[in-house]
Scaffold this motif. Structure first.
Motif, PDB file in Angstrom:
ATOM      1  N   VAL A   7       0.852  -1.192   0.000  1.00 56.43           N
ATOM      2  CA  VAL A   7       0.000   0.000   0.000  1.00 56.43           C
ATOM      3  C   VAL A   7       0.883   1.237   0.000  1.00 56.43           C
ATOM      4  CG1 VAL A   7      -1.714   1.297   1.318  1.00 56.43           C
ATOM      5  CG2 VAL A   7      -1.871  -1.171   1.232  1.00 56.43           C
ATOM      6  N   ASP A   8       0.533   2.194  -0.844  1.00 54.49           N
ATOM      7  CA  ASP A   8       1.235   3.475  -0.897  1.00 54.49           C
ATOM      8  C   ASP A   8       0.186   4.574  -0.780  1.00 54.49           C
ATOM      9  OD1 ASP A   8       3.353   5.349  -1.336  1.00 54.49           O
ATOM     10  OD2 ASP A   8       2.650   5.536  -3.402  1.00 54.49           O
ATOM     11  N   ASN A  36     -10.325  12.559   9.305  1.00 57.68           N
ATOM     12  CA  ASN A  36     -11.251  12.752   8.178  1.00 57.68           C
ATOM     13  C   ASN A  36     -10.597  13.316   6.916  1.00 57.68           C
ATOM     14  OD1 ASN A  36     -13.610  11.612   9.181  1.00 57.68           O
ATOM     15  ND2 ASN A  36     -14.171  13.488  10.256  1.00 57.68           N
ATOM     16  N   HIS A  37      -9.283  13.346   6.872  1.00 57.50           N
ATOM     17  CA  HIS A  37      -8.576  13.782   5.660  1.00 57.50           C
ATOM     18  C   HIS A  37      -8.804  12.755   4.553  1.00 57.50           C
ATOM     19  CE1 HIS A  37      -5.384  15.267   3.050  1.00 57.50           C
ATOM     20  NE2 HIS A  37      -4.860  14.061   3.044  1.00 57.50           N
ATOM     21  N   PHE A  38      -9.120  13.205   3.344  1.00 56.80           N
ATOM     22  CA  PHE A  38      -9.274  12.310   2.195  1.00 56.80           C
ATOM     23  C   PHE A  38      -7.953  12.238   1.450  1.00 56.80           C
ATOM     24  CE2 PHE A  38     -13.695  13.038   3.095  1.00 56.80           C
ATOM     25  CZ  PHE A  38     -14.261  11.798   2.816  1.00 56.80           C
ATOM     26  N   CYS A  39      -7.596  11.027   1.024  1.00 56.28           N
ATOM     27  CA  CYS A  39      -6.330  10.813   0.340  1.00 56.28           C
ATOM     28  C   CYS A  39      -6.482   9.681  -0.673  1.00 56.28           C
ATOM     29  CB  CYS A  39      -5.222  10.493   1.345  1.00 56.28           C
ATOM     30  SG  CYS A  39      -5.583   9.094   2.426  1.00 56.28           S
ATOM     31  N   THR A  40      -5.438   9.452  -1.429  1.00 61.56           N
ATOM     32  CA  THR A  40      -5.416   8.374  -2.417  1.00 61.56           C
ATOM     33  C   THR A  40      -4.622   7.208  -1.855  1.00 61.56           C
ATOM     34  OG1 THR A  40      -5.502   9.984  -4.206  1.00 61.56           O
ATOM     35  CG2 THR A  40      -4.759   7.762  -4.766  1.00 61.56           C
ATOM     36  N   MET A  41      -5.183   6.005  -1.948  1.00 61.84           N
ATOM     37  CA  MET A  41      -4.510   4.786  -1.513  1.00 61.84           C
ATOM     38  C   MET A  41      -4.258   3.926  -2.752  1.00 61.84           C
ATOM     39  SD  MET A  41      -5.900   1.684   0.924  1.00 61.84           S
ATOM     40  CE  MET A  41      -5.964   2.596   2.445  1.00 61.84           C
ATOM     41  N   ASN A  42      -2.984   3.716  -3.064  1.00 62.21           N
ATOM     42  CA  ASN A  42      -2.604   2.857  -4.184  1.00 62.21           C
ATOM     43  C   ASN A  42      -2.281   1.479  -3.622  1.00 62.21           C
ATOM     44  OD1 ASN A  42      -2.712   5.021  -6.108  1.00 62.21           O
ATOM     45  ND2 ASN A  42      -0.818   5.760  -5.211  1.00 62.21           N
ATOM     46  N   SER A  94      -6.371   2.039  -7.403  1.00 62.63           N
ATOM     47  CA  SER A  94      -6.252   3.332  -6.752  1.00 62.63           C
ATOM     48  C   SER A  94      -7.594   3.632  -6.089  1.00 62.63           C
ATOM     49  CB  SER A  94      -5.899   4.406  -7.782  1.00 62.63           C
ATOM     50  OG  SER A  94      -5.720   5.643  -7.140  1.00 62.63           O
ATOM     51  N   LEU A  95      -7.572   3.808  -4.772  1.00 58.73           N
ATOM     52  CA  LEU A  95      -8.795   4.011  -4.001  1.00 58.73           C
ATOM     53  C   LEU A  95      -8.821   5.392  -3.366  1.00 58.73           C
ATOM     54  CD1 LEU A  95      -8.704   0.630  -2.039  1.00 58.73           C
ATOM     55  CD2 LEU A  95      -9.933   1.081  -4.161  1.00 58.73           C
ATOM     56  N   ILE A  96      -9.998   5.972  -3.265  1.00 55.77           N
ATOM     57  CA  ILE A  96     -10.176   7.184  -2.472  1.00 55.77           C
ATOM     58  C   ILE A  96     -10.375   6.723  -1.034  1.00 55.77           C
ATOM     59  CG2 ILE A  96     -11.635   9.197  -2.031  1.00 55.77           C
ATOM     60  CD1 ILE A  96     -12.333   9.141  -5.033  1.00 55.77           C
ATOM     61  N   ALA A  97      -9.541   7.215  -0.141  1.00 61.79           N
ATOM     62  CA  ALA A  97      -9.549   6.741   1.239  1.00 61.79           C
ATOM     63  C   ALA A  97      -9.721   7.906   2.213  1.00 61.79           C
ATOM     64  CB  ALA A  97      -8.242   6.006   1.531  1.00 61.79           C
ATOM     65  N   ARG A  98     -10.036   7.536   3.450  1.00 63.95           N
ATOM     66  CA  ARG A  98     -10.226   8.531   4.506  1.00 63.95           C
ATOM     67  C   ARG A  98      -9.357   8.159   5.697  1.00 63.95           C
ATOM     68  NH1 ARG A  98     -14.740   9.595   8.677  1.00 63.95           N
ATOM     69  NH2 ARG A  98     -15.184   7.412   8.361  1.00 63.95           N
ATOM     70  N   VAL A  99      -8.724   9.157   6.283  1.00 62.80           N
ATOM     71  CA  VAL A  99      -7.896   8.972   7.469  1.00 62.80           C
ATOM     72  C   VAL A  99      -8.796   9.073   8.701  1.00 62.80           C
ATOM     73  CG1 VAL A  99      -5.949   9.877   8.795  1.00 62.80           C
ATOM     74  CG2 VAL A  99      -5.911   9.982   6.291  1.00 62.80           C
ATOM     75  N   VAL A 150      -6.202   4.248   7.755  1.00 65.59           N
ATOM     76  CA  VAL A 150      -6.600   4.780   6.452  1.00 65.59           C
ATOM     77  C   VAL A 150      -7.546   3.744   5.847  1.00 65.59           C
ATOM     78  CG1 VAL A 150      -5.861   5.599   4.200  1.00 65.59           C
ATOM     79  CG2 VAL A 150      -4.413   5.996   6.201  1.00 65.59           C
ATOM     80  N   ASP A 151      -8.775   4.158   5.579  1.00 69.77           N
ATOM     81  CA  ASP A 151      -9.821   3.254   5.113  1.00 69.77           C
ATOM     82  C   ASP A 151     -10.211   3.583   3.677  1.00 69.77           C
ATOM     83  OD1 ASP A 151     -12.008   1.636   4.719  1.00 69.77           O
ATOM     84  OD2 ASP A 151     -13.053   2.240   6.542  1.00 69.77           O
ATOM     85  N   GLY A 152      -9.939   2.635   2.780  1.00 72.59           N
ATOM     86  CA  GLY A 152     -10.298   2.788   1.375  1.00 72.59           C
ATOM     87  C   GLY A 152     -11.497   1.943   0.989  1.00 72.59           C
ATOM     88  N   MET A 153     -12.294   1.530   1.954  1.00 73.42           N
ATOM     89  CA  MET A 153     -13.489   0.689   1.803  1.00 73.42           C
ATOM     90  C   MET A 153     -13.111  -0.755   1.438  1.00 73.42           C
ATOM     91  SD  MET A 153     -15.915   2.629   2.739  1.00 73.42           S
ATOM     92  CE  MET A 153     -17.417   1.843   2.261  1.00 73.42           C
TER      93      MET A 153
END
Length: 66
Positions: free
Chosen positions: A10-11, A20-26, A36-41, A52-55
């Motif tokens: 995971v990167d 609640n910060h939104f970030c990209t999880m590769n 590539s997932l949209i994730a939330r801290v 970090v949860d990318g569902m």
């Protein structure tokens, strides 16, 4: 029956330790596929842990690497 592909790497290039910060999880999977997932801290105040949860994939942050 084919075994499901498991996440092996995971990167999170734009990770910030902000609740609640939104970030990209590769995510790289055991079958070689990439996603590539949209994730939330998320910060858990009780355990004092960052996640970090990318569902589809969630990871607990232990240490950041530059």
């Amino acid at each position: 029956m084919k075994e499901p592909a498991l996440p092996v790497k995971v990167d999170i290039p734009d990770y910030q330790a902000i609740h609640n910060h939104f970030c990209t999880m590769n995510v790289e999977f055991s079958d070689g596929s990439l996603k590539s997932l949209i994730a939330r801290v998320i910060y858990n105040k009780l355990t004092k842990e960052w996640t970090v949860d990318g569902m589809e994939v969630a990871v607990r942050v232990e240490d950041t690497v530059d």
